[in-house]
Scaffold this active site. Structure first.
Site, PDB file in Angstrom:
ATOM      1  N   GLY A   7      31.026  59.929  29.681  1.00 32.38           N
ATOM      2  CA  GLY A   7      30.326  58.707  29.269  1.00 32.38           C
ATOM      3  C   GLY A   7      29.172  59.000  28.331  1.00 32.38           C
ATOM      4  N   ALA A   8      29.435  59.878  27.336  1.00 35.41           N
ATOM      5  CA  ALA A   8      28.364  60.331  26.439  1.00 35.41           C
ATOM      6  C   ALA A   8      28.122  59.395  25.267  1.00 35.41           C
ATOM      7  CB  ALA A   8      28.709  61.727  25.914  1.00 35.41           C
ATOM      8  N   ASN A  79      28.681  61.332  34.599  1.00 34.55           N
ATOM      9  CA  ASN A  79      27.809  60.177  34.325  1.00 34.55           C
ATOM     10  C   ASN A  79      28.587  58.871  34.176  1.00 34.55           C
ATOM     11  OD1 ASN A  79      25.486  58.604  32.990  1.00 34.55           O
ATOM     12  ND2 ASN A  79      27.035  58.724  31.372  1.00 34.55           N
ATOM     13  N   SER A 134      23.469  56.076  42.053  1.00 30.30           N
ATOM     14  CA  SER A 134      22.739  54.830  41.823  1.00 30.30           C
ATOM     15  C   SER A 134      21.835  54.554  43.017  1.00 30.30           C
ATOM     16  CB  SER A 134      23.735  53.683  41.687  1.00 30.30           C
ATOM     17  OG  SER A 134      23.054  52.438  41.735  1.00 30.30           O
ATOM     18  N   TYR A 148      31.004  49.183  44.289  1.00 29.52           N
ATOM     19  CA  TYR A 148      30.143  50.046  43.467  1.00 29.52           C
ATOM     20  C   TYR A 148      29.201  50.847  44.361  1.00 29.52           C
ATOM     21  CZ  TYR A 148      26.590  51.318  39.994  1.00 29.52           C
ATOM     22  OH  TYR A 148      25.707  52.017  39.205  1.00 29.52           O
ATOM     23  N   ALA A 149      28.533  50.150  45.289  1.00 30.94           N
ATOM     24  CA  ALA A 149      27.578  50.835  46.172  1.00 30.94           C
ATOM     25  C   ALA A 149      28.287  51.897  47.014  1.00 30.94           C
ATOM     26  CB  ALA A 149      26.878  49.810  47.071  1.00 30.94           C
ATOM     27  N   ALA A 150      29.475  51.546  47.522  1.00 30.04           N
ATOM     28  CA  ALA A 150      30.222  52.504  48.352  1.00 30.04           C
ATOM     29  C   ALA A 150      30.633  53.729  47.533  1.00 30.04           C
ATOM     30  CB  ALA A 150      31.454  51.821  48.950  1.00 30.04           C
ATOM     31  N   LYS A 152      29.111  54.967  44.961  1.00 28.15           N
ATOM     32  CA  LYS A 152      27.929  55.781  44.636  1.00 28.15           C
ATOM     33  C   LYS A 152      27.399  56.497  45.878  1.00 28.15           C
ATOM     34  CE  LYS A 152      27.711  54.904  40.222  1.00 28.15           C
ATOM     35  NZ  LYS A 152      27.913  55.977  39.246  1.00 28.15           N
TER      36      LYS A 152
HETATM   37  P1  NAP Z   1      27.161  52.060  30.114  1.00 28.24           P
HETATM   38  O1  NAP Z   1      26.045  51.781  29.178  1.00 28.24           O
HETATM   39  O2  NAP Z   1      28.080  50.972  30.519  1.00 28.24           O
HETATM   40  O3  NAP Z   1      28.021  53.298  29.522  1.00 28.24           O
HETATM   41  C1  NAP Z   1      29.101  53.755  30.284  1.00 28.24           C
HETATM   42  C2  NAP Z   1      29.679  55.034  29.700  1.00 28.24           C
HETATM   43  O4  NAP Z   1      30.768  55.438  30.541  1.00 28.24           O
HETATM   44  C3  NAP Z   1      30.259  54.843  28.302  1.00 28.24           C
HETATM   45  O5  NAP Z   1      30.179  56.066  27.604  1.00 28.24           O
HETATM   46  C4  NAP Z   1      31.720  54.489  28.606  1.00 28.24           C
HETATM   47  O6  NAP Z   1      32.634  54.810  27.566  1.00 28.24           O
HETATM   48  C5  NAP Z   1      31.982  55.379  29.802  1.00 28.24           C
HETATM   49  N1  NAP Z   1      33.048  54.812  30.624  1.00 28.24           N
HETATM   50  C6  NAP Z   1      33.049  53.614  31.260  1.00 28.24           C
HETATM   51  N2  NAP Z   1      34.240  53.426  31.870  1.00 28.24           N
HETATM   52  C7  NAP Z   1      34.988  54.518  31.591  1.00 28.24           C
HETATM   53  C8  NAP Z   1      36.308  54.901  31.891  1.00 28.24           C
HETATM   54  N3  NAP Z   1      37.127  54.120  32.597  1.00 28.24           N
HETATM   55  N4  NAP Z   1      36.760  56.077  31.441  1.00 28.24           N
HETATM   56  C9  NAP Z   1      35.956  56.870  30.707  1.00 28.24           C
HETATM   57  N5  NAP Z   1      34.700  56.577  30.366  1.00 28.24           N
HETATM   58  C10 NAP Z   1      34.229  55.399  30.801  1.00 28.24           C
HETATM   59  O7  NAP Z   1      26.619  52.651  31.494  1.00 28.24           O
HETATM   60  P2  NAP Z   1      25.201  53.306  31.868  1.00 28.24           P
HETATM   61  O8  NAP Z   1      24.281  52.222  32.243  1.00 28.24           O
HETATM   62  O9  NAP Z   1      24.803  54.283  30.828  1.00 28.24           O
HETATM   63  O10 NAP Z   1      25.598  54.051  33.227  1.00 28.24           O
HETATM   64  C11 NAP Z   1      25.834  55.446  33.294  1.00 28.24           C
HETATM   65  C12 NAP Z   1      25.875  55.842  34.763  1.00 28.24           C
HETATM   66  O11 NAP Z   1      24.643  55.487  35.388  1.00 28.24           O
HETATM   67  C13 NAP Z   1      26.974  55.115  35.546  1.00 28.24           C
HETATM   68  O12 NAP Z   1      27.585  55.992  36.468  1.00 28.24           O
HETATM   69  C14 NAP Z   1      26.220  54.031  36.288  1.00 28.24           C
HETATM   70  O13 NAP Z   1      26.848  53.630  37.483  1.00 28.24           O
HETATM   71  C15 NAP Z   1      24.896  54.729  36.543  1.00 28.24           C
HETATM   72  N6  NAP Z   1      23.794  53.777  36.779  1.00 28.24           N
HETATM   73  C16 NAP Z   1      23.388  52.915  35.798  1.00 28.24           C
HETATM   74  C17 NAP Z   1      22.350  52.018  36.053  1.00 28.24           C
HETATM   75  C18 NAP Z   1      21.851  51.040  35.026  1.00 28.24           C
HETATM   76  O14 NAP Z   1      21.029  50.160  35.376  1.00 28.24           O
HETATM   77  N7  NAP Z   1      22.254  51.126  33.784  1.00 28.24           N
HETATM   78  C19 NAP Z   1      21.744  52.015  37.318  1.00 28.24           C
HETATM   79  C20 NAP Z   1      22.188  52.912  38.286  1.00 28.24           C
HETATM   80  C21 NAP Z   1      23.210  53.793  38.000  1.00 28.24           C
HETATM   81  P3  NAP Z   1      32.919  53.716  26.384  1.00 28.24           P
HETATM   82  O15 NAP Z   1      31.646  53.685  25.571  1.00 28.24           O
HETATM   83  O16 NAP Z   1      34.069  54.232  25.630  1.00 28.24           O
HETATM   84  O17 NAP Z   1      33.172  52.417  27.074  1.00 28.24           O
END
Ligand code: NAP
Length: 242
Positions: A7-8, A79, A134, A148-150, A152
């Site tokens: 998810g870079a 990630n 999370s 989602y919570a489960a 994580k």
């Molecule tokens: P984001 O902005 O939605 O970005 C998600 C990233 O993961 C993107 O690079 C996306 O690729 C990739 N991805 C999503 N679904 C995928 C799949 N099926 N296969 C391969 N790659 C996939 O998310 P984020 O907010 O940066 O979150 C990153 C991590 O932090 C996640 O694990 C999330 O649960 C955790 N987190 C986030 C928050 C928050 O408030 N943002 C809070 C707690 C935890 P594409 O760009 O190609 O779609």
């Protein structure tokens, strides 16, 4: 150092990748479909990989070989994640579909990729696993996001098991538990409730920048604090403190 970051392309993963490139890492960065920023693709220490983590066959075909090559990443940052809504009022079939997809992307794929990395690292005597969980793992979420919570919570328990059992082989494992971070994933909630609502109860009046998570991951990936293995790092603007 050499890292695989899932998810870079956007959000937290983009900030992690930026910080690691600054720190001279070589990186394989994955995405499902979106383009990577030019600053990554123009850097010869960055290699992009498109793989959909919801597709187990694609995960095995594209990611397993990375840990079988002559030179493999010694840092894995799981990630990528999804945040799918599915309330208890929905039909069982739909509810389970969302549950299974969430588990596949947020827990099953990261665990399997970790297994491949660990089997390689035990031979090399070094490795760093960083799993992005999370705050939902600690405080739960609304019932619409219980899968989602489960997922994580499972990721944190998995990370602790790795930390307990692989330390003697030079391997450390950490979890990160972000609160609301300003990325596309959080934008849905910001759009519905407004940023002010989401910052209620926080020590700050703004939502956390993904760059802070990037800095934290870069510190853990540096290999400077192996004895912090098994720890969860909470980064939530003081919305809860444990
Ligand atoms: P984001 O902005 O939605 O970005 C998600 C990233 O993961 C993107 O690079 C996306 O690729 C990739 N991805 C999503 N679904 C995928 C799949 N099926 N296969 C391969 N790659 C996939 O998310 P984020 O907010 O940066 O979150 C990153 C991590 O932090 C996640 O694990 C999330 O649960 C955790 N987190 C986030 C928050 C928050 O408030 N943002 C809070 C707690 C935890 P594409 O760009 O190609 O779609």
């Amino acid at each position: 150092m050499y890292a695989l970051v899932t998810g870079a392309s956007r959000g937290i993963g983009k900030s992690i990748t930026k910080a690691l490139l600054r720190d001279d890492f070589r990186i394989i960065g994955t995405a499902r479909s979106s383009e990577f920023p030019n600053e990554f693709t123009q850097n010869n220490r960055f290699q992009s990989l498109y793989v959909d983590l919801s597709d187990p066959i694609a995960v095995e075909k594209k990611i397993k070989p990375i840990f079988e090559r002559e030179e493999a990443p010694n840092v894995l940052i799981n990630n990528a994640g999804i945040f799918k809504e599915s309330g208890f009022d929905k039909g069982d079939e739909f509810w389970l579909e969302q549950w299974d997809q969430t588990m596949q992307v947020n827990l099953r794929a990261p665990a399997l990729i970790s297994k491949w990395a660990l089997n390689r690292w035990t031979k090399e005597g070094e490795g760093y696993l960083i799993n992005v969980s999370s705050r939902a793992a600690y405080r739960g979420d609304t019932q619409e996001y219980s899968a989602y919570a489960a997922s994580k919570g499972g990721l944190v328990a998995f990370t602790k098991s790795v930390a307990r059992d692989f330390g003697e082989q030079g391997i450390s494992a950490y979890s990160i538990a972000p609160g609301f971070i300003k990325t596309d994933m959080a934008m849905d909630s910001i759009d519905v409730y407004g940023e002010e609502y989401l910052t209620q109860g926080m020590a700050f009046d703004e939502i956390t920048s993904p760059d802070e998570v990037g800095e934290l991951v870069a510190f853990l990936a540096s290999g400077k604090v192996p004895h912090m293995t098994g720890s969860t790092f909470h980064i939530n603007g003081g919305s809860y403190m444990i």
